[in-house]
Design a protein around this motif. Structure first.
Motif, PDB file in Angstrom:
ATOM      1  N   THR A  55      15.717 -37.401   9.715  1.00 41.87           N
ATOM      2  CA  THR A  55      14.698 -37.706  10.719  1.00 41.87           C
ATOM      3  C   THR A  55      14.656 -36.621  11.796  1.00 41.87           C
ATOM      4  OG1 THR A  55      16.277 -39.006  11.971  1.00 41.87           O
ATOM      5  CG2 THR A  55      14.858 -40.210  10.448  1.00 41.87           C
TER       6      THR A  55
ATOM      7  N   MET B  13       9.332 -42.710  11.562  1.00 39.85           N
ATOM      8  CA  MET B  13      10.503 -43.520  11.247  1.00 39.85           C
ATOM      9  C   MET B  13      11.536 -43.461  12.383  1.00 39.85           C
ATOM     10  SD  MET B  13       9.403 -44.791   8.566  1.00 39.85           S
ATOM     11  CE  MET B  13      10.763 -45.833   8.057  1.00 39.85           C
TER      12      MET B  13
ATOM     13  N   ASP C 233       7.513 -37.743  13.156  1.00 40.49           N
ATOM     14  CA  ASP C 233       8.252 -38.613  12.251  1.00 40.49           C
ATOM     15  C   ASP C 233       8.256 -40.035  12.822  1.00 40.49           C
ATOM     16  OD1 ASP C 233       9.979 -39.927  10.625  1.00 40.49           O
ATOM     17  OD2 ASP C 233      11.618 -38.455  10.780  1.00 40.49           O
TER      18      ASP C 233
ATOM     19  N   LEU D 101       3.205 -45.420   5.674  1.00 38.81           N
ATOM     20  CA  LEU D 101       2.845 -44.232   6.456  1.00 38.81           C
ATOM     21  C   LEU D 101       1.459 -43.667   6.139  1.00 38.81           C
ATOM     22  CD1 LEU D 101       6.241 -42.302   6.794  1.00 38.81           C
ATOM     23  CD2 LEU D 101       4.907 -43.371   8.611  1.00 38.81           C
TER      24      LEU D 101
ATOM     25  N   THR E  95       7.073 -49.072   7.273  1.00 38.40           N
ATOM     26  CA  THR E  95       7.938 -48.649   6.161  1.00 38.40           C
ATOM     27  C   THR E  95       7.421 -47.287   5.704  1.00 38.40           C
ATOM     28  OG1 THR E  95       6.501 -49.650   4.499  1.00 38.40           O
ATOM     29  CG2 THR E  95       8.301 -51.036   5.339  1.00 38.40           C
ATOM     30  N   GLU E  96       8.232 -46.587   4.933  1.00 37.02           N
ATOM     31  CA  GLU E  96       7.805 -45.280   4.390  1.00 37.02           C
ATOM     32  C   GLU E  96       6.506 -45.444   3.592  1.00 37.02           C
ATOM     33  OE1 GLU E  96       8.980 -42.194   4.558  1.00 37.02           O
ATOM     34  OE2 GLU E  96      11.056 -42.319   5.256  1.00 37.02           O
ATOM     35  N   LYS E  97       6.415 -46.592   2.906  1.00 32.38           N
ATOM     36  CA  LYS E  97       5.254 -46.859   2.049  1.00 32.38           C
ATOM     37  C   LYS E  97       3.958 -47.011   2.872  1.00 32.38           C
ATOM     38  CE  LYS E  97       3.971 -50.128  -1.470  1.00 32.38           C
ATOM     39  NZ  LYS E  97       4.137 -51.518  -1.828  1.00 32.38           N
TER      40      LYS E  97
ATOM     41  N   ARG F 218       7.823 -44.302  17.044  1.00 36.32           N
ATOM     42  CA  ARG F 218       7.067 -45.502  16.646  1.00 36.32           C
ATOM     43  C   ARG F 218       6.638 -46.271  17.892  1.00 36.32           C
ATOM     44  NH1 ARG F 218       9.223 -50.650  16.114  1.00 36.32           N
ATOM     45  NH2 ARG F 218       7.989 -52.113  14.871  1.00 36.32           N
TER      46      ARG F 218
END
Lengths: 103, 158
Positions: free
Chosen positions: A2, B115, B113, B39, B35-37, B120
């Motif tokens: 990250t 995540m 990023d 994005l 979630t990564e999915k 976020r």
């Protein structure tokens, strides 16, 4: 892996949102309390609101790019930027509301 | 432009404004359940929200400058003159903050990023502001519309 550091364009335009939200409220107050300024803004582009829009959108874009080039990513965390945006946008929204409520 | 065209253009302004709020609420739901999915969907929703708010601003701005003065005279002469002097004036200037915040959504979503919890949270703050200011601006527009109706009612049955 990250990446914790915010990217420079985000910081530049995030700070630009914060600064221009306050300037937008200040320009409105100065414009509404200075009839000659409001008149010349109306004369410039046909309507004072059009000129107001060109000024604040222009400022937003110029400040965004300038700050994106000048800012040091390590000095602006996402939390700090979020608080700056939240505080200044709320200030701008409330200042405009209070002005019209009392004007 | 015909009266039909003028009214349709105003409705298209409202349509894109409401669509922008709906897209922002969908974006909020995805960011809350990150979630990564999710994005790619978060990134495209941020872009569509910005586009919708921008279209609403451009069409509404054109309508405000070109066609609103006639309605303003009716609102100001009616019992709900404050629909213009407070709500329209507030809305037309606060819309700029909404526009800038909506521009910022794709910048945050595409270039960072998400995540990372702090990043976020930054996106969440901006989306929440877009949703809340969008709803307040939309509600103000509805009040202005009712101000026009009240203005006409005063003319028909004083």
């Amino acid at each position: 892996m990250t990446n914790n550091t915010l990217e420079k364009t985000t910081i530049g335009f995030g700070l630009s949102v914060a600064v221009v939200s306050i300037l937008n409220a200040l320009l409105l107050i100065v414009k509404e309390t200075t009839p000659t300024l409001k008149k010349s803004m109306a004369a410039a582009l046909g309507h004072h609101w059009t000129t107001h829009g060109v000024i604040v959108i222009g400022l937003f874009l110029v400040l965004g790019f300038v700050l994106a080039g000048a800012v040091k990513p390590e000095s602006w965390s996402a939390g700090k930027l979020g608080n700056a945006i939240l505080g200044s946008v709320i200030f701008g929204v409330v200042a405009v509301g209070l002005f019209y409520l009392l004007h | 432009m015909s009266q039909f065209g003028i009214q349709v253009s105003l409705m298209v302004h409202v349509l894109f404004g409401v669509l922008g709020i709906i897209l922002a609420v969908a974006l909020l739901a995805y960011v809350l359940n990150l979630t990564e999915k999710n994005l790619p969907r978060i990134r495209s929703l941020s872009l569509w929200t910005a586009l919708s708010v921008t279209l609403s601003y451009v069409i509404g701005g054109w309508w405000y400058v070109t066609h609103y003065p006639a309605e303003r005279a009716i609102v100001r002469a009616g019992q709900w003159s404050w629909a213009h002097t407070f709500f329209m004036e507030w809305k037309e200037h606060v819309f700029f903050s909404l526009l800038f915040l909506s521009f910022l959504l794709p910048v945050i979503a595409y270039r960072n990023d998400l995540m990372v919890p702090e990043n976020r949270k930054l996106l969440l703050i901006v989306v929440w502001l877009v949703v809340l200011i969008g709803l307040a601006v939309d509600g103000s527009g509805a009040i202005v519309s009712r101000g026009v109706v009240v203005g006409y009612m005063g003319r028909v049955a004083p």
